[in-house]
Scaffold this motif. Structure first.
Motif, PDB file in Angstrom:
ATOM      1  N   PHE A   1      -7.685   5.091 -11.646  1.00 45.74           N
ATOM      2  CA  PHE A   1      -8.675   4.497 -12.547  1.00 45.74           C
ATOM      3  C   PHE A   1      -7.998   3.709 -13.656  1.00 45.74           C
ATOM      4  O   PHE A   1      -8.415   2.589 -13.991  1.00 45.74           O
ATOM      5  N   LEU A   2      -6.941   4.265 -14.236  1.00 44.90           N
ATOM      6  CA  LEU A   2      -6.224   3.556 -15.294  1.00 44.90           C
ATOM      7  C   LEU A   2      -5.595   2.273 -14.759  1.00 44.90           C
ATOM      8  O   LEU A   2      -5.601   1.234 -15.439  1.00 44.90           O
ATOM      9  N   ALA A   3      -5.058   2.335 -13.538  1.00 44.33           N
ATOM     10  CA  ALA A   3      -4.491   1.130 -12.939  1.00 44.33           C
ATOM     11  C   ALA A   3      -5.585   0.107 -12.639  1.00 44.33           C
ATOM     12  O   ALA A   3      -5.371  -1.100 -12.769  1.00 44.33           O
ATOM     13  N   PHE A   4      -6.763   0.579 -12.260  1.00 45.04           N
ATOM     14  CA  PHE A   4      -7.870  -0.325 -11.932  1.00 45.04           C
ATOM     15  C   PHE A   4      -8.318  -1.113 -13.160  1.00 45.04           C
ATOM     16  O   PHE A   4      -8.674  -2.296 -13.057  1.00 45.04           O
ATOM     17  N   ILE A   5      -8.320  -0.464 -14.326  1.00 48.31           N
ATOM     18  CA  ILE A   5      -8.759  -1.149 -15.550  1.00 48.31           C
ATOM     19  C   ILE A   5      -7.604  -1.826 -16.277  1.00 48.31           C
ATOM     20  O   ILE A   5      -7.782  -2.347 -17.381  1.00 48.31           O
ATOM     21  N   GLY A   6      -6.420  -1.811 -15.682  1.00 48.27           N
ATOM     22  CA  GLY A   6      -5.292  -2.541 -16.243  1.00 48.27           C
ATOM     23  C   GLY A   6      -4.403  -1.758 -17.170  1.00 48.27           C
ATOM     24  O   GLY A   6      -3.569  -2.350 -17.871  1.00 48.27           O
ATOM     25  N   LEU A   7      -4.543  -0.424 -17.215  1.00 41.52           N
ATOM     26  CA  LEU A   7      -3.714   0.397 -18.100  1.00 41.52           C
ATOM     27  C   LEU A   7      -2.650   1.185 -17.333  1.00 41.52           C
ATOM     28  O   LEU A   7      -2.031   2.080 -17.892  1.00 41.52           O
ATOM     29  N   GLY A   8      -2.459   0.859 -16.080  1.00 39.74           N
ATOM     30  CA  GLY A   8      -1.506   1.596 -15.266  1.00 39.74           C
ATOM     31  C   GLY A   8      -0.181   0.886 -15.128  1.00 39.74           C
ATOM     32  O   GLY A   8       0.334   0.283 -16.076  1.00 39.74           O
ATOM     33  N   VAL A   9       0.355   0.939 -13.929  1.00 41.88           N
ATOM     34  CA  VAL A   9       1.657   0.332 -13.643  1.00 41.88           C
ATOM     35  C   VAL A   9       1.533  -1.186 -13.749  1.00 41.88           C
ATOM     36  O   VAL A   9       0.651  -1.783 -13.126  1.00 41.88           O
ATOM     37  N   PRO A  10       2.372  -1.841 -14.544  1.00 42.31           N
ATOM     38  CA  PRO A  10       2.250  -3.293 -14.710  1.00 42.31           C
ATOM     39  C   PRO A  10       2.695  -4.051 -13.467  1.00 42.31           C
ATOM     40  O   PRO A  10       3.507  -3.563 -12.670  1.00 42.31           O
ATOM     41  N   MET A  11       2.158  -5.237 -13.308  1.00 45.83           N
ATOM     42  CA  MET A  11       2.562  -6.103 -12.206  1.00 45.83           C
ATOM     43  C   MET A  11       3.996  -6.575 -12.432  1.00 45.83           C
ATOM     44  O   MET A  11       4.445  -6.672 -13.577  1.00 45.83           O
ATOM     45  N   PRO A  12       4.748  -6.896 -11.370  1.00 42.56           N
ATOM     46  CA  PRO A  12       4.315  -6.966  -9.969  1.00 42.56           C
ATOM     47  C   PRO A  12       4.381  -5.647  -9.213  1.00 42.56           C
ATOM     48  O   PRO A  12       4.193  -5.634  -8.011  1.00 42.56           O
ATOM     49  N   ASN A  13       4.668  -4.530  -9.898  1.00 41.46           N
ATOM     50  CA  ASN A  13       4.673  -3.242  -9.216  1.00 41.46           C
ATOM     51  C   ASN A  13       3.269  -2.920  -8.726  1.00 41.46           C
ATOM     52  O   ASN A  13       2.272  -3.416  -9.275  1.00 41.46           O
ATOM     53  N   ALA A  14       3.178  -2.089  -7.733  1.00 41.46           N
ATOM     54  CA  ALA A  14       1.885  -1.808  -7.110  1.00 41.46           C
ATOM     55  C   ALA A  14       1.580  -0.330  -7.157  1.00 41.46           C
ATOM     56  O   ALA A  14       2.462   0.517  -6.991  1.00 41.46           O
TER      57      ALA A  14
ATOM     58  N   VAL B   1       0.828  -1.203   0.000  1.00 42.35           N
ATOM     59  CA  VAL B   1       0.000   0.000   0.000  1.00 42.35           C
ATOM     60  C   VAL B   1       0.864   1.255   0.000  1.00 42.35           C
ATOM     61  O   VAL B   1       0.618   2.194  -0.770  1.00 42.35           O
ATOM     62  N   TRP B   2       1.896   1.284   0.822  1.00 42.52           N
ATOM     63  CA  TRP B   2       2.725   2.481   0.887  1.00 42.52           C
ATOM     64  C   TRP B   2       3.642   2.597  -0.314  1.00 42.52           C
ATOM     65  O   TRP B   2       4.037   3.711  -0.700  1.00 42.52           O
ATOM     66  N   GLU B   3       4.003   1.467  -0.919  1.00 42.20           N
ATOM     67  CA  GLU B   3       4.724   1.540  -2.199  1.00 42.20           C
ATOM     68  C   GLU B   3       3.816   2.131  -3.277  1.00 42.20           C
ATOM     69  O   GLU B   3       4.257   2.944  -4.099  1.00 42.20           O
ATOM     70  N   GLY B   4       2.540   1.726  -3.271  1.00 44.07           N
ATOM     71  CA  GLY B   4       1.591   2.291  -4.228  1.00 44.07           C
ATOM     72  C   GLY B   4       1.306   3.749  -3.978  1.00 44.07           C
ATOM     73  O   GLY B   4       1.051   4.516  -4.922  1.00 44.07           O
ATOM     74  N   THR B   5       1.355   4.174  -2.726  1.00 43.51           N
ATOM     75  CA  THR B   5       1.127   5.579  -2.400  1.00 43.51           C
ATOM     76  C   THR B   5       2.224   6.454  -2.988  1.00 43.51           C
ATOM     77  O   THR B   5       1.982   7.622  -3.342  1.00 43.51           O
ATOM     78  N   ARG B   6       3.421   5.926  -3.089  1.00 41.31           N
ATOM     79  CA  ARG B   6       4.516   6.696  -3.702  1.00 41.31           C
ATOM     80  C   ARG B   6       4.159   7.096  -5.139  1.00 41.31           C
ATOM     81  O   ARG B   6       4.465   8.213  -5.579  1.00 41.31           O
TER      82      ARG B   6
ATOM     83  N   LEU C   1      -2.080   2.213  -5.983  1.00 39.45           N
ATOM     84  CA  LEU C   1      -3.325   2.090  -5.228  1.00 39.45           C
ATOM     85  C   LEU C   1      -4.455   1.555  -6.106  1.00 39.45           C
ATOM     86  O   LEU C   1      -5.286   0.767  -5.663  1.00 39.45           O
ATOM     87  N   GLY C   2      -4.471   1.985  -7.358  1.00 39.73           N
ATOM     88  CA  GLY C   2      -5.510   1.498  -8.261  1.00 39.73           C
ATOM     89  C   GLY C   2      -5.394   0.014  -8.545  1.00 39.73           C
ATOM     90  O   GLY C   2      -6.385  -0.718  -8.552  1.00 39.73           O
ATOM     91  N   SER C   3      -4.177  -0.457  -8.793  1.00 42.13           N
ATOM     92  CA  SER C   3      -3.993  -1.887  -9.067  1.00 42.13           C
ATOM     93  C   SER C   3      -4.259  -2.721  -7.820  1.00 42.13           C
ATOM     94  O   SER C   3      -4.784  -3.840  -7.908  1.00 42.13           O
ATOM     95  N   LEU C   4      -3.919  -2.216  -6.641  1.00 36.37           N
ATOM     96  CA  LEU C   4      -4.220  -2.936  -5.405  1.00 36.37           C
ATOM     97  C   LEU C   4      -5.723  -3.056  -5.191  1.00 36.37           C
ATOM     98  O   LEU C   4      -6.225  -4.111  -4.769  1.00 36.37           O
ATOM     99  N   ILE C   5      -6.452  -1.989  -5.486  1.00 33.40           N
ATOM    100  CA  ILE C   5      -7.908  -2.043  -5.362  1.00 33.40           C
ATOM    101  C   ILE C   5      -8.485  -3.025  -6.368  1.00 33.40           C
ATOM    102  O   ILE C   5      -9.412  -3.793  -6.057  1.00 33.40           O
TER     103      ILE C   5
END
Length: 350
Positions: A285-298, A143-148, A300-304
């Motif tokens: 929002f972009l991370a939530f729909i899969g257009l954000g930071v790729p895995m395994p990076n985190a 979570v805190w890595e994603g907050t960065r 907040l959107g991808s974590l949600i």
């Protein structure tokens, strides 16, 4: 003479008059003392309790984003076999019956409580403050890595607003005429393209990641700021101090950045602060729909997005990133509101 004698014969009693209350006068009139601009700003800002709360929250979020991933022994992508889907467990609080690692499941026969820390012999001394995900990774660290990333997006939004939107709007408003018409038509064309389409095209050209999102924000995130800067310029460019500078031979850039900009810089900074939550939400929002930071990076959107899949069985996974994202966006809005009250001269009750 008779009336004067009657007035002279009037006898006043002790309770006919009351002493004036000093405090009552202070309630009706505020005494203004000459103070420095910085002291006035601090005083006006501190009156807005919501803004103070927002500032303190932002400071705490920044602190945990910097030091949070180093507060335990788990890495962001460290997977521990056997420690999957473990509920939050915190030292000290487990003695009070809260955050003790227990999970309650609803089954066809009723409710069932399971504590994976007790059933796993290797997890007796293990503590996950926010729990672990389906792969056995520590949610607190992720979570805190994603907050960065969210704070990075906030910084990019402010820089883009100040160095692109502000300069573009000031130049467009000052020169006017054909220059203003061409620059505004360009903005209308650029604003007519949805941000999601721009990001999608960038992902086709570039690899999905923080770079494509940064470029997308740099392409369209400054439009709102440019319009505010242009409106402020149109309001001030015919004022007497500007005409005086022009008469004395000052060049256009000198007038823009030394005469007009200092008078509207506070309003522009406030506008840039209001754009921060929108930029953070766009990245999430972009991370939530899969257009954000790729895995395994985190982020907040991808974590949600990942936690949403396990929401019914493990709701604790989605709560930390949602709370941090909501508090971050709310805090920036509250901070911007307080800055507007403290810096905008039209908001001062003088």
């Amino acid at each position: 003479m008779a009336e004067v004698k009657e007035i002279a014969n009037i006898e006043f009693l002790a309770d006919d008059f009351n002493l004036a209350d000093k405090k009552q006068d202070e309630d009706y009139q505020e005494i203004y003392v000459k103070e420095s601009s910085w002291k006035q700003f601090v005083t006006n800002f501190s009156r807005n309790k919501g803004s103070v709360f927002g500032l303190i929250t932002i400071i705490l979020i920044i602190f945990f984003a910097i030091f949070g991933p180093h507060m335990n022994e788990y890495g962001m992508n460290q997977q521990i076999t056997g420690n999957e889907n473990m509920a939050p467990r915190v030292q000290g609080l487990e003695q009070l019956g809260i955050f003790d690692g227990s999970q309650t499941f609803n089954t066809s026969t009723g409710t069932m409580t399971i504590n994976r820390y007790e059933t796993n012999p290797n997890a007796a001394d293990t503590y996950y403050w926010f729990g672990s995900d389906v792969l056995g990774r520590d949610i607190f660290t992720r979570v805190w890595e994603g907050t960065r990333i969210s704070l990075y997006i906030a910084l990019v939004a402010v820089i883009v607003d100040v160095f692109i939107g502000m300069i573009y709007g000031l130049i467009s408003g000052y020169f006017g005429g054909k220059v203003d018409m061409i620059m505004q038509r360009f903005i209308e064309i650029l604003n007519g393209i949805p941000s999601l389409v721009i990001v999608t095209l960038l992902i086709v050209v570039l690899e999905p990641g923080i770079l494509s999102i940064t470029i997308a924000i740099a392409l369209t995130g400054w439009i709102g700021m440019s319009r505010v800067a242009r409106a402020q310029m149109l309001k001030l460019k015919e004022r007497e101090f500007v005409l005086a500078s022009r008469t004395l031979g000052a060049k256009p850039l000198t007038i823009i950045f030394k005469e007009i900009l200092p008078n509207i810089f506070a309003q522009l900074i406030i506008m840039s602060m209001f754009s921060v939550p929108n930029a953070i939400f766009t990245e999430s929002f972009l991370a939530f729909i899969g257009l954000g930071v790729p895995m395994p990076n985190a982020s907040l959107g991808s974590l949600i997005s990942d936690s949403f899949k396990s929401f019914l069985n493990a709701p604790y996974m989605i709560i930390p990133p949602v709370l941090v994202l909501s508090l971050t966006m709310l805090s920036f809005n509250l901070l911007a509101d307080g800055l507007r009250d403290a810096l905008d001269p039209t908001m001062k009750e003088v």
